[in-house]
Write an enzyme that holds these catalytic residues in place. Structure first.
Site, PDB file in Angstrom:
ATOM      1  N   HIS A   1       0.831  -1.204   0.000  1.00 42.94           N
ATOM      2  CA  HIS A   1       0.000   0.000   0.000  1.00 42.94           C
ATOM      3  C   HIS A   1       0.870   1.261   0.000  1.00 42.94           C
ATOM      4  CE1 HIS A   1      -3.292   2.650   1.826  1.00 42.94           C
ATOM      5  NE2 HIS A   1      -3.676   2.340   0.628  1.00 42.94           N
TER       6      HIS A   1
ATOM      7  N   HIS B   1       1.049   4.022  -3.260  1.00 46.97           N
ATOM      8  CA  HIS B   1       0.818   5.462  -3.169  1.00 46.97           C
ATOM      9  C   HIS B   1       2.073   6.280  -3.479  1.00 46.97           C
ATOM     10  CE1 HIS B   1      -3.412   5.814  -2.038  1.00 46.97           C
ATOM     11  NE2 HIS B   1      -3.251   4.679  -1.384  1.00 46.97           N
TER      12      HIS B   1
ATOM     13  N   HIS C   1      -7.954  -0.531  -5.023  1.00 42.19           N
ATOM     14  CA  HIS C   1      -8.651  -0.532  -3.731  1.00 42.19           C
ATOM     15  C   HIS C   1      -9.880  -1.438  -3.762  1.00 42.19           C
ATOM     16  CE1 HIS C   1      -5.984   2.968  -3.269  1.00 42.19           C
ATOM     17  NE2 HIS C   1      -6.029   2.673  -1.979  1.00 42.19           N
TER      18      HIS C   1
ATOM     19  N   GLU D   1     -10.753  10.536  -5.131  1.00 39.96           N
ATOM     20  CA  GLU D   1      -9.589  10.305  -4.252  1.00 39.96           C
ATOM     21  C   GLU D   1      -9.269  11.472  -3.343  1.00 39.96           C
ATOM     22  OE1 GLU D   1      -5.918   9.374  -6.243  1.00 39.96           O
ATOM     23  OE2 GLU D   1      -4.967   8.831  -4.384  1.00 39.96           O
TER      24      GLU D   1
ATOM     25  N   HIS E   1     -12.406  11.102  -0.410  1.00 42.38           N
ATOM     26  CA  HIS E   1     -11.699   9.943   0.149  1.00 42.38           C
ATOM     27  C   HIS E   1     -10.637  10.360   1.174  1.00 42.38           C
ATOM     28  CE1 HIS E   1      -7.757   7.897  -0.209  1.00 42.38           C
ATOM     29  NE2 HIS E   1      -8.450   6.868   0.228  1.00 42.38           N
TER      30      HIS E   1
ATOM     31  N   HIS F   1     -10.158   9.582   5.468  1.00 40.98           N
ATOM     32  CA  HIS F   1      -8.976   9.148   6.222  1.00 40.98           C
ATOM     33  C   HIS F   1      -8.714  10.107   7.394  1.00 40.98           C
ATOM     34  CE1 HIS F   1      -6.998   5.726   4.143  1.00 40.98           C
ATOM     35  NE2 HIS F   1      -7.681   6.150   3.090  1.00 40.98           N
TER      36      HIS F   1
ATOM     37  N   HIS G   1     -13.270   2.187   2.730  1.00 50.07           N
ATOM     38  CA  HIS G   1     -13.027   1.831   1.335  1.00 50.07           C
ATOM     39  C   HIS G   1     -14.157   0.981   0.750  1.00 50.07           C
ATOM     40  CE1 HIS G   1      -9.512   3.729  -0.335  1.00 50.07           C
ATOM     41  NE2 HIS G   1      -9.066   3.809   0.920  1.00 50.07           N
TER      42      HIS G   1
HETATM   43 CU1  CUO Z   1      -4.904   3.658  -0.437  1.00 50.73          CU
HETATM   44 CU2  CUO Z   1      -7.527   5.229   1.179  1.00 50.73          CU
HETATM   45  O1  CUO Z   1      -5.776   4.411   1.246  1.00 50.73           O
HETATM   46  O2  CUO Z   1      -6.216   5.131  -0.378  1.00 50.73           O
END
Ligand code: CUO
Length: 658
Positions: A179, A183, A211, A325, A340, A344, A380
């Site tokens: 992960h 990113h 995701h 996103e 998104h 978080h 998610h």
């Molecule tokens: Cu990979 Cu929410 O974590 O995007």
């Protein structure tokens, strides 16, 4: 102008002041290229001992200033000098993130492989109970007699919490490293100046698909452990029943990462007195969600310039991924907001929304740690629902579109090493890894820890395909989904299609007549091997950092259960001529020494996503009318095999050291 020097390993050149500060017995001073000092005045506002969060826009802005500086260095020597200059001035986590993004994206560093992030920042991955015994070992035990300290020494919860049944998966080191790397390869950026690192072919769609697969795989893992599919957080006011106590030390702050009590709920974030300066209203997140859902219903997005872009096309999902996103490729950030990433933040600060307890962000605030937390999947799963709302408005694939004339898949058999056909075998395995690079304790040296992870017996897909026409290329797409729902009844297709996890995708030449295709599991184009994930050696040649992005090979197959979890193994052969640009097939993996790419979830460096089909094809849209079972969905170029996944609870220890 000034001269920069980096401390390494020879005695004679040590400057007294460096020696005084770092107590190096043996050190050398390596001089690096003289450069004009980059302007870090904005970046240093992120203090060294603050908790860095990529989803925090202030922190992101500062990280991207450094990324731009590093990307702008004219040659690799200047780049290195800028890194050395920045290193001791900046927040460590911010520095590692920015340098990693720059190394990924600069042409002159594309063959540099950074050490695994678990070696650089072990505190983000390893249970905090590891460090005290490890310090003891380092201080007292000579290097060659040191025993590895078990990462599983301190579980994060007891079995009283049913969510703990899947903690082995959520907290897996390789999973969280994937992960983090994903990113790094796909940053979402802060301003248009970040386009060089953000603007990649179908990056919004890949955000959706990678995701989506995480959620599907998590649900498969939950069903393996007698847990229902994950709840979706579709009501932002509902309490989050799932607590999480991460048991991670935060190296920057010197504290542990904050926990979340069960039954916490979202509240407005008003942390103006904190240096993170996060201010987001729950209602604002509601508004973004509503405006996005309205756009999906209208099947069009309003762009910044007042024109519209249609969502009723194969490209619609890419636009949607970028606005949800949200990345800087969003067609209208002011209108569609930051849905998104704000989720978080809401989860990450849920324990102290107004900073009254002076607490830092929780694990949902960082890419390296977020997947440990059950809340990640609530969020998610909901994000995925939004994408599905869009996909369900697209016309279903017709039988003619799905079929590949003249191609018939007659059989697929899973040949399991030392096992039974069509019965995947899973178990837990242990490995020793060394995290000494990321520890500052003295004396330094070998710092082994013992990690435990799910594993499966190696297997080979044997696929029998008949081609009644001339020789041609076919794309083999292999997926698997659980067959039964929480009631032990067969899934209806509408739900099962969302649970298909991709196991492999590759191109073969099909001669006229009968073809037997053999594809070993280790060649899966979804995964990378253990050694590639955890390698501490940054000096390997002919490898690129893309090599670190990929689903861990050992998590390719879900755990299953002792009785054998029933699953449907699906194979489809589609027309490679329609799937790929001419000559741009998926890379073929043939050896074990090469850097193994994992293009399905990570793409390929500097290239278009190597498959023109919609990601998730053929399960990404609702089925045509009349299809309610998987069997009804099949065309002659598809085949389904009933398989079982059997878990052996007797751990098989493996002494491999990386
Ligand atoms: Cu990979 Cu929410 O974590 O995007």
């Amino acid at each position: 102008m000034f001269l920069l020097c980096k401390v390494l390993t020879k005695h004679s050149y040590v400057k007294t002041e460096i020696k005084k500060r770092f107590f190096y017995e043996k050190a050398t001073v390596v001089c690096v290229k003289s450069i004009n000092p980059p302007d870090l005045s904005e970046v240093v506002k992120m203090k060294r001992h603050e908790s860095f969060s990529l989803f925090n826009r202030k922190h992101l802005e500062r990280a991207h200033i450094l990324i731009r500086i590093l990307m702008g260095m004219p040659d690799v020597e200047s780049f290195f000098a800028a890194c050395v200059y920045a290193r001791d001035r900046l927040n460590t986590h911010l520095f590692v993130y920015a340098v990693s993004v720059a190394v990924y994206h600069r042409n002159d560093t594309k063959n540099v492989v950074l050490p695994s992030n678990v070696q650089v920042l072990p505190h983000l991955y390893v249970n905090n109970k590891v460090f005290a015994p490890l310090k003891e070992e380092l201080g007292v035990i000579p290097e060659k007699f040191r025993n590895p300290v078990e990462n599983t020494n301190g579980p994060t919860a007891s079995d009283l919490d049913i969510e703990h049944r899947v903690a082995y998966w959520r907290e897996d080191l390789g999973l969280n490293l994937h992960h983090w790397h994903w990113h790094l390869v796909y940053p979402f950026g802060f301003t248009e100046a970040d386009l060089p690192v953000v603007n990649k072919d179908r990056r919004g769609e890949l955000f959706y698909y990678m995701h989506q697969q995480i959620v599907a795989r998590y649900n498969f893992e939950r069903l393996s452990n007698q847990l229902a599919r994950v709840r979706r957080l579709n009501d932002f006011k509902e309490p989050i029943m799932e607590g999480y106590y991460p048991k991670l030390h935060n190296m920057a702050t010197g504290r542990d990462w904050p926990s979340r009590q069960p039954f916490s709920f979202w509240r407005d974030l008003n942390r103006e007195k904190s240096t993170d300066e996060v201010i987001i209203d729950v209602l604002q997140v509601h508004r973004w969600r509503d405006v996005i859902m309205n756009a999906i219903s209208d099947q069009r997005l309003l762009k910044n310039d007042g024109t519209y872009v249609s969502l009723n096309s194969e490209q619609g999902i890419d636009y949607l991924g970028n606005i949800i996103e949200a990345s800087i490729l969003s067609v209208n950030f002011n209108r569609y907001g930051d849905l998104h990433n704000s989720g978080h933040m809401m989860m990450g600060y849920i324990h102290d929304p107004d900073y009254r307890y002076l607490e830092d962000v929780g694990v949902m605030g960082d890419n390296s740690t977020a997947m440990r937390d059950p809340a990640f999947y609530l969020w998610h799963a909901y994000i995925d629902d939004i994408f599905v709302a869009h996909k369900e408005l697209l016309a279903p694939y017709t039988q003619a579109e799905l079929n590949f004339d003249g191609i018939t898949v007659q059989e697929i058999t899973v040949k399991v090493d030392n096992g039974r056909d069509n019965e995947f075998s899973t178990y837990f395995e242990q490995h020793t890894i060394d995290i000494n690079k990321g520890l500052d304790y003295l004396p330094r040296g070998s710092s082994p820890i013992l990690i435990s992870h799910l594993q499966h017996a190696p297997f080979t897909f044997n696929i029998q395909v008949n081609n009644s026409g001339a020789e041609r290329n076919g794309t083999v797409r292999i997926f698997m989904a659980p067959r039964e729902d929480e009631r032990n009844e067969d899934f209806v297709f509408r739900h099962q299609r969302r649970l298909f996890i991709e196991l492999d995708r590759f191109v073969v030449t099909l001669k006229n007549g009968s073809n037997l295709i053999k594809q070993p599991s280790k060649f899966s184009s979804v995964t990378i091997p253990f050694e590639q994930i955890f390698s501490a050696d940054e000096r390997q040649n002919n490898k690129t950092n893309y090599c670190k992005c990929g689903w861990p090979d050992y998590l390719l197959i879900p755990k299953g259960n002792a009785e054998g979890l029933p699953a449907d193994l699906f194979v489809m052969v589609s027309d490679a001529q329609k799937d790929f640009e001419p000559g741009k097939y998926l890379p073929t993996v043939t050896g074990e020494k090469e850097c193994k790419p994992a293009p399905e979830y990570c793409g390929l460096r500097g290239e278009k996503y190597p498959d023109k089909r919609a990601m998730g094809y053929p399960f990404d849209r609702l089925p045509r009318a009349g299809v309610s079972k998987l069997e009804q969905f099949l065309t002659p170029n598809m085949f389904v095999q009933k398989v079982d996944i059997k878990f052996d609870s007797k751990a098989k220890a493996n002494s491999l050291k990386v």
